[in-house]
Enzyme design. Structure first.
Site, PDB file in Angstrom:
ATOM      1  N   ASP A 121      14.445  -6.370  -9.029  1.00 24.75           N
ATOM      2  CA  ASP A 121      14.890  -5.568 -10.160  1.00 24.75           C
ATOM      3  C   ASP A 121      16.346  -5.185  -9.881  1.00 24.75           C
ATOM      4  O   ASP A 121      16.748  -5.029  -8.733  1.00 24.75           O
ATOM      5  CB  ASP A 121      14.000  -4.330 -10.294  1.00 24.75           C
ATOM      6  CG  ASP A 121      14.148  -3.680 -11.661  1.00 24.75           C
ATOM      7  OD1 ASP A 121      15.036  -4.096 -12.432  1.00 24.75           O
ATOM      8  OD2 ASP A 121      13.373  -2.755 -11.961  1.00 24.75           O
ATOM      9  N   CYS A 142     -13.152  -3.895   2.758  1.00 23.47           N
ATOM     10  CA  CYS A 142     -14.556  -3.879   2.352  1.00 23.47           C
ATOM     11  C   CYS A 142     -15.432  -4.711   3.294  1.00 23.47           C
ATOM     12  O   CYS A 142     -16.628  -4.469   3.409  1.00 23.47           O
ATOM     13  CB  CYS A 142     -14.693  -4.372   0.908  1.00 23.47           C
ATOM     14  SG  CYS A 142     -14.050  -3.182  -0.282  1.00 23.47           S
ATOM     15  N   ASP A 185      21.088  -3.198 -16.654  1.00 24.17           N
ATOM     16  CA  ASP A 185      20.839  -2.694 -18.006  1.00 24.17           C
ATOM     17  C   ASP A 185      20.893  -1.181 -17.969  1.00 24.17           C
ATOM     18  O   ASP A 185      20.773  -0.582 -16.904  1.00 24.17           O
ATOM     19  CB  ASP A 185      19.460  -3.151 -18.514  1.00 24.17           C
ATOM     20  CG  ASP A 185      18.312  -2.594 -17.674  1.00 24.17           C
ATOM     21  OD1 ASP A 185      18.495  -2.459 -16.440  1.00 24.17           O
ATOM     22  OD2 ASP A 185      17.257  -2.298 -18.227  1.00 24.17           O
ATOM     23  N   CYS A 237     -16.559  -6.855  -3.078  1.00 21.79           N
ATOM     24  CA  CYS A 237     -15.152  -7.150  -2.785  1.00 21.79           C
ATOM     25  C   CYS A 237     -15.034  -7.859  -1.434  1.00 21.79           C
ATOM     26  O   CYS A 237     -15.708  -7.513  -0.471  1.00 21.79           O
ATOM     27  CB  CYS A 237     -14.333  -5.858  -2.781  1.00 21.79           C
ATOM     28  SG  CYS A 237     -12.593  -6.104  -2.370  1.00 21.79           S
ATOM     29  N   ASP A 256       4.829  -5.784 -13.155  1.00 23.10           N
ATOM     30  CA  ASP A 256       4.778  -5.142 -11.854  1.00 23.10           C
ATOM     31  C   ASP A 256       4.037  -3.833 -11.984  1.00 23.10           C
ATOM     32  O   ASP A 256       4.089  -3.150 -12.993  1.00 23.10           O
ATOM     33  CB  ASP A 256       6.157  -4.994 -11.209  1.00 23.10           C
ATOM     34  CG  ASP A 256       7.130  -4.150 -12.004  1.00 23.10           C
ATOM     35  OD1 ASP A 256       7.179  -2.935 -11.803  1.00 23.10           O
ATOM     36  OD2 ASP A 256       7.862  -4.737 -12.820  1.00 23.10           O
ATOM     37  N   HIS A 298      -7.310  -2.999  -0.237  1.00 25.80           N
ATOM     38  CA  HIS A 298      -8.405  -3.073  -1.214  1.00 25.80           C
ATOM     39  C   HIS A 298      -7.857  -3.073  -2.637  1.00 25.80           C
ATOM     40  O   HIS A 298      -8.271  -3.885  -3.472  1.00 25.80           O
ATOM     41  CB  HIS A 298      -9.409  -1.928  -1.037  1.00 25.80           C
ATOM     42  CG  HIS A 298     -10.359  -1.857  -2.189  1.00 25.80           C
ATOM     43  ND1 HIS A 298     -11.428  -2.720  -2.322  1.00 25.80           N
ATOM     44  CD2 HIS A 298     -10.338  -1.093  -3.304  1.00 25.80           C
ATOM     45  CE1 HIS A 298     -12.047  -2.470  -3.469  1.00 25.80           C
ATOM     46  NE2 HIS A 298     -11.404  -1.492  -4.078  1.00 25.80           N
ATOM     47  N   GLY A 344      18.139  -2.537 -10.500  1.00 22.14           N
ATOM     48  CA  GLY A 344      18.555  -1.180 -10.167  1.00 22.14           C
ATOM     49  C   GLY A 344      18.922  -0.367 -11.394  1.00 22.14           C
ATOM     50  O   GLY A 344      19.230   0.808 -11.289  1.00 22.14           O
ATOM     51  N   GLY A 345      18.898  -1.017 -12.576  1.00 16.82           N
ATOM     52  CA  GLY A 345      19.190  -0.267 -13.806  1.00 16.82           C
ATOM     53  C   GLY A 345      18.258   0.918 -13.977  1.00 16.82           C
ATOM     54  O   GLY A 345      18.675   2.013 -14.349  1.00 16.82           O
ATOM     55  N   PHE A 346      16.985   0.699 -13.673  1.00 17.11           N
ATOM     56  CA  PHE A 346      16.046   1.813 -13.832  1.00 17.11           C
ATOM     57  C   PHE A 346      16.357   2.944 -12.857  1.00 17.11           C
ATOM     58  O   PHE A 346      16.209   4.117 -13.180  1.00 17.11           O
ATOM     59  CB  PHE A 346      14.599   1.344 -13.649  1.00 17.11           C
ATOM     60  CG  PHE A 346      13.627   2.446 -13.952  1.00 17.11           C
ATOM     61  CD1 PHE A 346      13.260   2.719 -15.256  1.00 17.11           C
ATOM     62  CD2 PHE A 346      13.115   3.244 -12.938  1.00 17.11           C
ATOM     63  CE1 PHE A 346      12.404   3.765 -15.553  1.00 17.11           C
ATOM     64  CE2 PHE A 346      12.251   4.294 -13.227  1.00 17.11           C
ATOM     65  CZ  PHE A 346      11.885   4.548 -14.538  1.00 17.11           C
ATOM     66  N   CYS A 357     -12.162  -8.093   0.337  1.00 18.68           N
ATOM     67  CA  CYS A 357     -10.938  -7.710   1.051  1.00 18.68           C
ATOM     68  C   CYS A 357     -11.272  -7.337   2.497  1.00 18.68           C
ATOM     69  O   CYS A 357     -12.431  -7.103   2.855  1.00 18.68           O
ATOM     70  CB  CYS A 357     -10.226  -6.552   0.352  1.00 18.68           C
ATOM     71  SG  CYS A 357     -10.882  -4.910   0.725  1.00 18.68           S
TER      72      CYS A 357
HETATM   73 ZN   LIG Z   1     -12.152  -4.244  -1.026  1.00 19.57          ZN
END
Ligand SMILES: [Zn+2]
Length: 414
Positions: A98, A356, A183, A351, A310, A382, A100-102, A353
């Site tokens: 990004d 988990c 921007d 899940c 994002d 997770h 950096g405008g924000f 991950c």
């Molecule tokens: Zn998980």
């Protein structure tokens, strides 16, 4: 397919017959992103608390880092000397930065108005802090001119200037695959006249950024000569301005588009901005939505034709004890809750991950309450995996013409 000179190729694979949702492939020099996809927010060239190898192992496809923060520290020259963002960080997949405008906005008008993108929501960037930094003024840190934006560093109070040209030069040195021009983001509290002036300035800056980007394309010293530049649509929450901006930016030859800035005062206004904007952008190029938070926003954005977005939610929420779980209120539970004290189950038995597979809610609750650093990593993993799997589910549903049914199934949860 976009123009042959662009290093970025985007292929639409399937369109939802009932909405603007679509699946596609975004081919970058560092790999292919299956879309719709979420981009992990790696403001400081890392997702907080998680190393890049674990991100890849959990299916994260795309990261978005922040040129503003990396310019202040460690500086784009250091990153370039170390081979660019990918080599510097060890994340070898596709990356955006990004502009950096924000950040310029959130430290300027946003700070004066006390608002972020929608009311109180800011992305995953650290808030400007005056702790131990008495030299940093509390009011606006930014002076905007036609030439660019002057601001004081949130790191050490030093004076900096971003121009459309310097922001391109910074991102050329950082070397992300997809970069964004400078921007000016307006606040929802800016009136129409100011929002128009800011939009018109953003359009002039977009042209200057595009020119600078094209002029710097052939430099062999750059870490990633095959970068692509997206245009950013502005215009606040005003329909005519958004439409004008989408037409203007859409006609400029960018490789893709980001929808940014003030997305209105409410979620409904944010969705309206997408309704006004997306249909006016070239259908053959990717569209990115900057900074959204909730699971329901993901569905709503995809339905309106967003290809990548994002999402700061998984990481920020995780660090506060919140883990994503389908079927719960807002698809999340807070592990601090006493009801998990003796809960031997994983966060989500379905899940896959790391967290988990290895740990119980009770143990995670203990880590969270004890302030153990491992909690940040485990909870973040997770939540990232949850979003990766959700986006897989969304892509499969679009490909099989059952996206609406998937949305209904998820919104039917309490
Ligand atoms: Zn998980």
């Amino acid at each position: 397919m976009i123009d042959p000179s662009s290093p970025l190729s985007f292929y639409v694979l399937h369109r939802d017959p009932a909405s603007l949702a679509r699946t596609g492939e975004l081919v970058t020099p560092h790999g292919t992103v299956r879309t719709p996809a979420f981009a992990g927010v790696a403001t400081q060239a890392t997702i907080k608390a998680v190393e890049p190898q674990a991100l890849a192992a959990h299916g994260v496809q795309l990261l978005i880092a922040n040129a503003y923060h990396l310019h202040l520290r460690p500086g784009e020259d250091a990153v370039a000397a170390l081979g660019g963002l990918q080599r510097f960080s060890g994340w070898t997949g596709p990356t955006m930065t990004d502009s950096g405008g924000f950040q310029v906005f959130s430290l300027g008008a946003g700070k004066e108005h006390g608002v972020g993108k929608m009311g109180s929501i800011f992305p995953d960037a650290p808030a400007p802090s005056t702790r131990n930094r008495p030299s940093v003024p509390a009011r606006s840190l930014v002076r905007l001119r036609e030439r660019g934006a002057q601001f004081r560093s949130i790191v050490d109070g030093s004076l900096h200037e971003f121009t459309p040209e310097s922001v391109v030069a910074i991102q050329r040195k950082l070397g992300a695959d997809i970069v964004l021009p400078l921007d000016e983001c307006t606040s929802p509290l800016h009136d129409r006249a100011y929002t128009r002036r800011a939009m018109e300035r953003t359009h002039r800056w977009a042209q200057r950024g595009l020119d600078a980007f094209r002029e710097s394309a052939a430099d062999p010293a750059l870490p990633n000569p095959a970068q692509a530049l997206y245009g950013i649509v502005q215009g606040g929450a005003y329909r005519d301005l958004r439409e004008e901006s989408a037409r203007f930016i859409g006609a400029m030859g960018f490789s893709g588009f980001a929808i940014g800035g003030s997305l209105g005062r409410s979620k409904d206004e944010m969705l309206q901005v997408l309704d006004w904007t997306v249909p006016l952008l070239p259908a053959d190029r990717p569209r990115h939505l900057l900074g959204i938070g909730e699971i329901e926003d993901l569905f709503a954005a995809v339905r309106r034709g967003i290809d990548t977005l994002d999402c700061a939610a998984p990481t920020r929420l995780a660090r506060n004890g919140g883990v994503l779980l389908r079927g719960e209120r807002r698809h999340r539970i807070n592990l601090r809750n006493a009801r998990f004290e003796r809960d031997d189950r994983p966060i989500d038995p379905s899940c896959d991950c790391f967290t988990c597979r290895h740990h119980s809610r009770a143990y995670l609750r203990h880590l969270c309450r004890a302030g153990e650093l491992s909690f940040y990593r485990l909870a973040t993993l997770h939540n990232l995996r949850f979003l990766v799997r959700l986006m897989q589910e969304i892509r499969a549903a679009i490909d099989e013409d059952r996206f609406d049914a998937l949305v209904d199934a998820w919104s039917g949860s309490p």
